[in-house]
Scaffold this active site. Structure first.
Site, PDB file in Angstrom:
ATOM      1  N   ASP A   1     -29.666   3.550  -3.379  1.00 24.84           N
ATOM      2  CA  ASP A   1     -31.331   4.009  -3.036  1.00 24.84           C
ATOM      3  C   ASP A   1     -31.233   4.474  -1.999  1.00 24.84           C
ATOM      4  O   ASP A   1     -30.564   4.770  -0.565  1.00 24.84           O
ATOM      5  CB  ASP A   1     -31.520   2.255  -2.238  1.00 24.84           C
ATOM      6  CG  ASP A   1     -32.892   2.419  -1.956  1.00 24.84           C
ATOM      7  OD1 ASP A   1     -33.458   3.391  -1.288  1.00 24.84           O
ATOM      8  OD2 ASP A   1     -33.659   1.528  -2.146  1.00 24.84           O
ATOM      9  N   HIS A   2     -31.587   5.978  -2.214  1.00 22.57           N
ATOM     10  CA  HIS A   2     -31.390   6.932  -1.748  1.00 22.57           C
ATOM     11  C   HIS A   2     -31.905   7.178  -0.114  1.00 22.57           C
ATOM     12  O   HIS A   2     -31.783   7.600   0.838  1.00 22.57           O
ATOM     13  CB  HIS A   2     -31.654   8.429  -2.065  1.00 22.57           C
ATOM     14  CG  HIS A   2     -33.025   8.588  -2.062  1.00 22.57           C
ATOM     15  ND1 HIS A   2     -34.356   8.143  -2.881  1.00 22.57           N
ATOM     16  CD2 HIS A   2     -33.814   9.591  -1.660  1.00 22.57           C
ATOM     17  CE1 HIS A   2     -35.009   8.202  -3.178  1.00 22.57           C
ATOM     18  NE2 HIS A   2     -35.296   9.577  -1.485  1.00 22.57           N
TER      19      HIS A   2
ATOM     20  N   HIS B   1     -37.445   1.265  -1.734  1.00 24.50           N
ATOM     21  CA  HIS B   1     -37.262   1.890  -0.721  1.00 24.50           C
ATOM     22  C   HIS B   1     -38.062   1.342   0.634  1.00 24.50           C
ATOM     23  O   HIS B   1     -37.599   0.689   1.868  1.00 24.50           O
ATOM     24  CB  HIS B   1     -37.793   3.307  -0.774  1.00 24.50           C
ATOM     25  CG  HIS B   1     -37.130   4.204  -1.613  1.00 24.50           C
ATOM     26  ND1 HIS B   1     -36.131   4.160  -1.985  1.00 24.50           N
ATOM     27  CD2 HIS B   1     -37.790   4.907  -2.486  1.00 24.50           C
ATOM     28  CE1 HIS B   1     -35.699   5.234  -2.887  1.00 24.50           C
ATOM     29  NE2 HIS B   1     -36.874   5.843  -3.438  1.00 24.50           N
TER      30      HIS B   1
HETATM   31  C1  BG6 Z   1     -37.982   8.047  -5.526  1.00 29.08           C
HETATM   32  C2  BG6 Z   1     -39.357   8.479  -5.923  1.00 29.08           C
HETATM   33  O1  BG6 Z   1     -37.003   7.279  -5.189  1.00 29.08           O
HETATM   34  O2  BG6 Z   1     -38.060   8.275  -4.145  1.00 29.08           O
HETATM   35  C3  BG6 Z   1     -39.930   8.882  -5.794  1.00 29.08           C
HETATM   36  O3  BG6 Z   1     -38.798   7.775  -7.281  1.00 29.08           O
HETATM   37  C4  BG6 Z   1     -40.339   9.368  -4.789  1.00 29.08           C
HETATM   38  O4  BG6 Z   1     -41.060   9.177  -6.343  1.00 29.08           O
HETATM   39  C5  BG6 Z   1     -39.269   9.592  -4.077  1.00 29.08           C
HETATM   40  O5  BG6 Z   1     -40.878  11.102  -4.687  1.00 29.08           O
HETATM   41  C6  BG6 Z   1     -39.699   9.947  -2.322  1.00 29.08           C
HETATM   42  O6  BG6 Z   1     -38.437   9.916  -1.404  1.00 29.08           O
HETATM   43  P1  BG6 Z   1     -37.835  10.884  -0.681  1.00 29.08           P
HETATM   44  O7  BG6 Z   1     -36.949  10.941  -0.088  1.00 29.08           O
HETATM   45  O8  BG6 Z   1     -38.339  12.630  -0.701  1.00 29.08           O
HETATM   46  O9  BG6 Z   1     -39.128  10.335   0.645  1.00 29.08           O
END
Ligand code: BG6
Length: 518
Positions: A190-191, A253
């Site tokens: 989960d980044h 997230h």
């Molecule tokens: C991803 C989603 O996990 O996270 C995307 O699939 C979203 O829809 C993205 O745009 C948002 O990540 P960050 O790091 O740009 O806020």
């Protein structure tokens, strides 16, 4: 003041990294740059090899040239030192692979042994699947049947979201993976957990006498988590139309950030202890069971045509690969309760949406107000104290307090005191993927989601999704470029709260003390 912004200095053991989906967007934008940064900072040693895998034929030279372009476009370091670049790129090879054919995996196994010898790797294998989840099972089976898991070292599987579409599909996927890998070998990304400020939540909470004693329902009035994006669905309409905001951002997230805010202090700063505490939060989430309950606590919206500046933006239903009658939500807001001793009665408001006015991720912790009938509050409308954690793209924290207006007769002035981390050291340094790849290579799964976290999050989300399925009519439309359906404000009105402005867009009368230069 100088900061050491490199990831933890303990190098992982040597390993072969298998990058499935090596010609894809994630590899180009995130994974190659992350590997280069780690190498440049001496975090990979020389005992590693990367095998790029995809169906399309490519020579090693072409692959290395893609690698070079990706680094120069997306990495925080440039490949401008020829000697370093040559040394780094030598570790990269490419193999065209049909992932449904086990023979290719046998060949890959032979190549792996050669790479072990060439680079002095003790048989460790890290399989990174930047692929559609429907391929996780078949690839795992072929890794096993092709003999790739029989070497002398460790095996780790790193996979991207989405982990399933709902609980039953996630369970099925997990069962497939468990036939091949043990839970401790599976690293679910989960980044958001790799983001500096999400990891910082623990430190802010557990290392400050200011906060932890107040971190409960005696002192906190509500918590607000906003994850707004300006982008629409871009070229991902096909995926997104089946997923929607609740699954795409909520299940992972948003609930992950909520658990970091709400969890009890772990007994040790050890991955399993931290994840145990997060699971307890997920188990304490009040599940909405009836359609009425969901309608009362959750708002969903979809963007219609709108305008940002002079730019006309299409509505969601006009986007490529989206059903023109789609009822998929591109926005949701929810009032969530964590039914345990610490949080009983404290609403957590969460919201996320596409095509909103700003890109930002912020957590606002609103403290209870001072008694209204004493001292300064008799004369003034005292603003509540806030702690704001800015996760993305700006990173930092600020607190909002009340102070005496200088020179006045005890007039009260709201003051925001900010530590802007990204102004000091740059945005997300090191990048989330850098940290996560390094952690996976070291076997540290703290910032990856364990199966019980995933399954409890699905349980919570599935109940909402089911109510929505049964009552299609609840979808509210909001113009692209706006803050979403008005009903999201009503979630807070009932308790006399409102969404706090995000992105540093504070009310005019607040004095800012900040290192950001504003
Ligand atoms: C991803 C989603 O996990 O996270 C995307 O699939 C979203 O829809 C993205 O745009 C948002 O990540 P960050 O790091 O740009 O806020």
């Amino acid at each position: 003041m100088t900061y050491n912004t490199t990831v933890d200095s303990i190098s992982p053991e040597g390993a072969v990294y298998y990058l499935f989906g090596a010609t894809g967007d994630l590899a180009r934008r995130k994974l190659f740059p992350a590997l280069f940064s780690l190498y440049k900072e001496g975090k990979l040693s020389e005992n590693f090899a990367v095998v790029g895998l995809a169906r399309r034929p490519r020579t090693n030279e072409q692959f290395r040239s893609d690698l070079y372009d990706s680094i120069n476009e997306f990495c925080r370091y440039k490949a401008d030192d020829a000697e370093l670049w040559n040394r780094f790129s030598e570790h990269f090879v490419y193999m065209s692979l049909d992932i449904n054919n086990v023979d290719g995996f046998r060949e890959l196994n032979v190549l792996s042994t050669e790479l072990d010898h060439k680079f002095g790797i003790p048989g460790n294998r890290l399989f990174y699947l930047a692929l559609a989840p429907s391929l996780f099972g078949p690839v795992s089976f072929n890794l096993r049947d092709g003999g790739l898991l029989e070497s002398t070292g460790w095996n780790r599987l790193v996979i991207e979201k989405p982990f399933g579409y709902d609980l039953p599909s996630a369970q099925k996927l997990n069962e497939q993976l468990n036939q091949v890998f043990k839970e401790e070998e599976i690293f679910r990304i989960d980044h958001y957990l790799g983001k500096e400020m999400v990891q910082n939540i623990q430190v802010i909470r557990f290392a400050n006498a200011f906060f932890e004693p107040l971190w409960n329902n005696n002192h906190i009035a509500n918590v607000q988590i906003t994850l707004s994006e300006t982008v629409g669905v871009e070229e991902r309409g096909g995926y997104y139309d089946k997923s929607g905001a609740l699954r795409d951002m909520g299940q992972n997230h948003m609930l992950q950030m909520l658990t970091m805010i709400a969890m009890e202090p772990p007994s040790r700063l050890h991955g399993e202890d931290i994840r145990d505490e997060k699971v307890k939060v997920l188990r304490s989430l009040r599940g909405y069971t009836s359609g009425d309950d969901v309608r009362k606590h959750v708002v969903r919206g979809q963007y219609s045509e709108g305008q940002v500046g002079s730019k006309e933006l299409p509505g969601y239903r006009q986007e490529d690969s989206v059903d023109p009658e789609s009822s998929t939500e591109t926005y949701f807001a929810a009032k969530v309760f964590v039914d345990n001793f610490r949080w009983a009665g404290v609403p957590f408001y969460i919201r996320t949406g596409k095509r909103m006015p700003v890109k930002t991720t912020e957590v606002v912790v609103e403290f209870k107000s001072m008694p209204q009938n004493v001292l300064f509050a008799q004369k003034h409308d005292l603003a509540p104290n806030l702690l704001v954690i800015r996760v993305n793209p700006m990173e930092g924290i600020y607190i909002k307090i009340n102070a005496k207006k200088p020179g006045s007769d005890n007039a009260v002035q709201p003051v925001s005191m900010e530590f802007c981390q990204s102004c000091q050291i740059g945005i997300n340094t090191p990048e989330a993927y850098e940290r996560l790849i390094h952690d996976a290579a070291r076997g540290d799964s703290t910032y990856f989601t364990r199966w019980d976290e995933v399954s409890h999050a699905w349980e919570f989300v599935d109940r909402i999704a089911q109510a929505w399925r049964e009552e299609k009519s609840d979808l509210a439309f909001y113009p692209a470029g706006s803050w979403g359906p008005e009903a999201a404000g009503r979630l807070l009105d009932e308790e006399g709260f409102h969404w706090w402005p995000v992105n540093g867009q504070e009310e005019d009368n607040v004095i800012w003390i900040t290192n950001s230069g504003k």
